[in-house]
Design a protein around this motif. Structure first.
Motif: not given
Length: 240
Positions: A37-48, A64-76
Motif C-alpha cells: 500500500a505504501d511502496h513501489l519499485l520504479i525505474r530511477c535515474r542515476g549518475p550513469r 514510498n509514495l513520496d519518493g523516499e527509500g533506497d536511493l543510494t549511489g546518486g539515484y533519484r
C-alpha cells in the motif's frame, strides 16, 4: 532471488522492451510496480543514466509514495513519480504503471486521430482495448505533482491506457508485461492509423459483427507468448 529482486529484473527488461519498440527513445520514460500500500519499485535515474534501452537492475529502486527509500549511489525517482503514485492510489486493482513517449501516438492525437478499433484479427487484444475507448488527457504538461497527476488519473478513469496530449501515454496493468503490451498495441494502432490517413484513406471501425467473431486466445498466448517474443527481440546484448 527474493520476489523484489525478481521484479527489479522484470522491470528493467520491460524498460528495454519499451525502448526496443521505439516507445521510449532517449532518456525519457519509466515503469513502476506496486509492492504494497505504501511502496513501489520504479525505474530511477542515476549518475550513469543512458536511457531506457540500457536499463539495469540497479536502476530499479524501492521507494514510498513520496519518493523516499533506497536511493543510494546518486539515484533519484523520475520527476513524474506522481503520475505513477496517483494511479496506484486511485486504482487498487492496478499493479504496474508504464509511462512512455511513442512519437506515433503523439502525432496521431495531434492530428485529431483517436485510437479506434480499426483493426481486427491483426491485433485482437489491441482491437478489444480500442473498442473500450482510449481517453485523452488534453494537457501537454510534465505530470510532476499530485494536482496534475489527479487530473491525468481522472481522464484515464477505469481504462487501461490514456493518451497524454503532446507528451505520450500512460498504461496500467497487472504486470509489466501486460502494461507494456497494451502500450505497444496502442502504438501499433496509432502507426497504422497515420499510415491509412497519410495514404488518403478513411479510418472505419471494425463492424460489430466482426468484433463479435474475434476469439479470446487466452492470456497464455496474448500475454505469455507475446512477452517471450518481446524479450527474445532484445537479444543477448542488453544489460542485466
Amino acid at each position: 532471488m527474493t520476489d523484489v529482486d525478481a521484479l527489479r529484473h522484470d522491470i528493467a527488461a520491460a524498460c528495454r522492451v519499451l525502448a526496443a519498440r521505439g516507445l521510449a527513445d532517449g532518456i525519457l520514460g519509466h515503469i513502476s510496480v506496486r509492492i504494497d500500500a505504501d511502496h513501489l519499485l520504479i525505474r530511477c535515474r542515476g549518475p550513469r543514466e543512458r536511457g531506457l534501452a540500457f536499463t539495469e537492475y540497479a536502476d530499479i529502486r524501492l521507494v514510498n509514495l513520496d519518493g523516499e527509500g533506497d536511493l543510494t549511489g546518486g539515484y533519484r525517482p523520475p520527476n513524474e513519480l506522481p503520475l505513477h503514485t496517483e494511479v496506484l492510489r486511485a486504482r487498487p486493482e492496478v499493479g504496474t504503471v508504464v509511462h512512455a513517449h511513442p512519437p506515433a501516438v503523439v502525432a496521431a492525437d495531434l492530428a485529431g486521430i483517436r485510437i479506434r478499433p480499426v483493426v481486427g484479427a491483426f491485433d485482437i487484444p489491441g482491437a478489444r482495448l480500442a473498442e473500450g475507448g482510449v481517453p485523452v488527457y488534453p494537457r501537454g504538461v510534465l505530470v510532476r505533482d499530485r494536482r496534475l497527476a489527479k487530473e491525468m488519473t481522472a481522464a484515464m478513469a477505469d481504462r487501461p491506457v490514456v493518451v497524454l496530449r503532446g507528451h505520450g501515454l500512460t498504461a496500467a496493468g497487472d504486470s509489466p508485461a501486460q502494461a507494456v503490451l497494451r502500450a505497444i498495441s496502442v502504438d501499433t494502432i496509432a502507426r497504422m492509423s497515420l499510415a491509412v490517413v497519410g495514404a488518403g484513406g478513411t479510418l472505419v471501425d471494425l463492424p460489430a459483427e466482426d468484433m463479435a467473431e474475434l476469439p479470446d486466445l487466452g492470456s497464455g498466448f496474448n500475454e505469455a507468448t507475446a512477452w517471450r517474443h518481446e524479450l527474445a527481440r532484445l537479444g543477448g546484448t542488453a544489460p542485466v
